[in-house]
Design an enzyme around this catalytic site. Structure first.
Site, PDB file in Angstrom:
ATOM      1  N   ARG A 113       0.875  -1.186   0.000  1.00  0.00           N
ATOM      2  CA  ARG A 113       0.000   0.000   0.000  1.00  0.00           C
ATOM      3  C   ARG A 113       0.903   1.225   0.000  1.00  0.00           C
ATOM      4  NH1 ARG A 113      -5.075   2.227   3.384  1.00  0.00           N
ATOM      5  NH2 ARG A 113      -6.016   0.711   2.002  1.00  0.00           N
ATOM      6  N   HIS A 140      -7.524   0.755  -6.390  1.00  0.00           N
ATOM      7  CA  HIS A 140      -7.752   0.043  -5.124  1.00  0.00           C
ATOM      8  C   HIS A 140      -8.440  -1.297  -5.442  1.00  0.00           C
ATOM      9  CE1 HIS A 140      -7.970  -0.663  -0.985  1.00  0.00           C
ATOM     10  NE2 HIS A 140      -8.794   0.278  -0.568  1.00  0.00           N
ATOM     11  N   GLN A 143     -10.302  -3.570  -2.853  1.00  0.00           N
ATOM     12  CA  GLN A 143     -11.577  -2.998  -2.404  1.00  0.00           C
ATOM     13  C   GLN A 143     -12.688  -3.371  -3.384  1.00  0.00           C
ATOM     14  OE1 GLN A 143     -11.986  -0.794   0.501  1.00  0.00           O
ATOM     15  NE2 GLN A 143     -14.093  -1.388   0.116  1.00  0.00           N
ATOM     16  N   ASP A 236     -16.725   8.357  -1.333  1.00  0.00           N
ATOM     17  CA  ASP A 236     -15.426   8.161  -0.688  1.00  0.00           C
ATOM     18  C   ASP A 236     -15.036   9.513  -0.103  1.00  0.00           C
ATOM     19  OD1 ASP A 236     -12.964   7.153   0.089  1.00  0.00           O
ATOM     20  OD2 ASP A 236     -12.070   7.253  -1.920  1.00  0.00           O
ATOM     21  N   CYS A 278     -16.190   2.715   1.174  1.00  0.00           N
ATOM     22  CA  CYS A 278     -15.033   1.847   1.474  1.00  0.00           C
ATOM     23  C   CYS A 278     -14.508   2.067   2.884  1.00  0.00           C
ATOM     24  CB  CYS A 278     -13.934   2.058   0.441  1.00  0.00           C
ATOM     25  SG  CYS A 278     -13.234   3.729   0.447  1.00  0.00           S
ATOM     26  N   ARG A 323     -13.580  -7.445   2.897  1.00  0.00           N
ATOM     27  CA  ARG A 323     -12.171  -7.250   2.521  1.00  0.00           C
ATOM     28  C   ARG A 323     -11.381  -8.492   2.884  1.00  0.00           C
ATOM     29  NH1 ARG A 323     -10.038  -2.358   2.262  1.00  0.00           N
ATOM     30  NH2 ARG A 323      -8.469  -3.453   1.050  1.00  0.00           N
TER      31      ARG A 323
HETATM   32  N1  NVA Z   1      -9.515   7.480  -1.652  1.00  0.00           N
HETATM   33  C1  NVA Z   1      -9.150   7.053  -0.316  1.00  0.00           C
HETATM   34  C2  NVA Z   1      -9.459   5.605  -0.120  1.00  0.00           C
HETATM   35  C3  NVA Z   1      -9.211   5.099   1.274  1.00  0.00           C
HETATM   36  C4  NVA Z   1      -9.498   3.639   1.426  1.00  0.00           C
HETATM   37  C5  NVA Z   1      -7.684   7.343  -0.080  1.00  0.00           C
HETATM   38  O1  NVA Z   1      -6.871   7.039  -0.961  1.00  0.00           O
HETATM   39  O2  NVA Z   1      -7.342   7.880   0.984  1.00  0.00           O
HETATM   40  N1   CP Z   2     -11.057   0.839   2.762  1.00  0.00           N
HETATM   41  C1   CP Z   2      -9.764   0.796   3.130  1.00  0.00           C
HETATM   42  O1   CP Z   2      -8.861   0.514   2.323  1.00  0.00           O
HETATM   43  O2   CP Z   2      -9.548   1.044   4.448  1.00  0.00           O
HETATM   44  P1   CP Z   2      -8.143   1.238   5.172  1.00  0.00           P
HETATM   45  O3   CP Z   2      -7.539   2.500   4.626  1.00  0.00           O
HETATM   46  O4   CP Z   2      -8.459   1.289   6.632  1.00  0.00           O
HETATM   47  O5   CP Z   2      -7.272   0.053   4.818  1.00  0.00           O
END
Ligand code: NVA
Ligand code: CP
Length: 343
Positions: A113, A140, A143, A236, A278, A323
């Protein structure tokens, strides 16, 4: 008689972006996730990754993704090792390619990540083991597997169902919904201000996939047009990890908040309508950011109202649970030497 074990289409593959998979492949992983969920609920062991070591690299924060990879790995009999940004040399003293070569000699699979999609691609190319994208600035994919599981749990299918995503149309979630939906045949509407419409290259990938699957795609700044006939309304955060432009986004995206009026615009009967997110979500002021935003901008909820979040439409915690099951399916399929005859 041959002693050769037939490799499945998933064996040894990385999962970096949805566009690398066919609709049938993505849906297989979704269905496998549903199966593994049933096994877990029935207490039936599924140690497909016994003896494997998995590296979990996190450059950005995470609750769900980290927990899902960790618990899924343990349920599969593997050993997960969390490698946080501050704990390893990654990027500071060692290149992504060198890190990949080292980790590939010790671990059987790597989750990443972080920020750059190119980093997850380099890890896959140089490590020689399956690499799973746990979120980058662009995509993602894990997800999507969980969200599609949730959609199938509610509607029994993906094809012919319409999902409307409201908010930042240029972020990883919007990109993933548009492209993954187009590949599997889910209709996707992106409703956002024009300045936050998905990038042209993302639209091109999605349009090409939709031409094959029959998915109907719509990108619009018009709430009535975008919400009409939707089964799923989702959103989101307005400011993603790595960004800090709150004032600009609040101004741009406030009209695109998911509230009861937005749900009403779908015209969809109650039992055919759900809300998804999400997570994490800003639906009240019970967070540090939430309090700060209230003080600075006078807003007590952002991308979704507390009323919608806590309503009967909400499926966000099912998505969170899924997830784990879907990540388990993805890791088992790509690393587990499973017999998967055709997809
Ligand atoms: N768009 C958000 C998704 C978090 C799961 C981010 O990248 O912070
Ligand atoms: N939805 C998601 O990816 O959550 P986290 O950022 O907590 O992993």
């Amino acid at each position: 008689m041959t002693n050769n074990i037939q490799k499945s289409v998933f064996q040894g593959r990385s999962v970096l972006a949805e566009k690398d998979f066919t609709g049938a492949e993505l849906e297989y992983l979704v269905d496998f996730g549903l199966h593994l969920k049933a096994l877990k609920k029935a207490g039936i062991p599924h140690h497909y990754l016994e003896g494997k070591n998995l590296a979990l690299i996190f450059e950005k924060s995470s609750t769900r993704t980290r927990s899902a990879f960790t618990t899924a790995a343990i349920d599969l009999g593997a050993h997960p090792e969390y490698l946080g940004k501050g704990d390893i040399q990654f990027g500071k003293k060692e290149s992504t390619a060198d890190t990949a070569k080292v980790l590939g000699r010790m671990y059987d699979g790597i989750e990443f990540r972080g920020f750059k999609q190119s980093d997850v691609e380099i890890l896959a190319k140089e490590s020689g083991v399956p690499v799973w994208n746990g979120l980058t600035d662009e995509w993602h994919p894990t997800q999507m597997l969980a969200d599609f599981m949730t959609i199938k749990e509610n509607f029994g299918k993906l094809q012919g169902i319409t999902l409307t995503y409201m908010g930042d149309g240029r972020n990883n979630m919007a990109n993933s919904y548009l492209v993954a939906g187009a590949i599997v045949g889910l209709n996707v509407h992106i409703v956002s201000p024009k300045s936050l419409f998905p990038a042209q290259e993302i639209q091109d990938i999605a349009n090409e996939a939709a031409a094959k699957s029959g998915a109907k795609l719509l990108i619009t700044d018009d709430l009535d047009e975008g919400l009409k006939g939707s089964n799923i309304v989702c959103t989101d955060v307005w400011v993603s990890m790595g960004e800090d432009n709150w004032a600009e986004r609040i101004k741009l995206l406030h009209p695109y908040q998911v509230n009861m009026a937005a749900l009403k615009k779908t015209g969809t009967p109650d039992d055919e309508l759900i809300f998804m997110h999400c997570l994490p979500a800003f639906h009240n002021t019970e967070t540090e950011y939430g309090k700060e935003i209230e003080q600075k901008y006078g807003l007590t909820e952002m991308e979704v109202t507390d009323e919608v979040f806590t309503s009967k439409y909400g499926r966000q915690f099912d998505e969170a649970e899924n997830r784990m099951h879907s990540i388990k399916a993805m890791m088992a399929a790509t690393l587990g030497n499973l017999f998967i005859p055709t997809v």
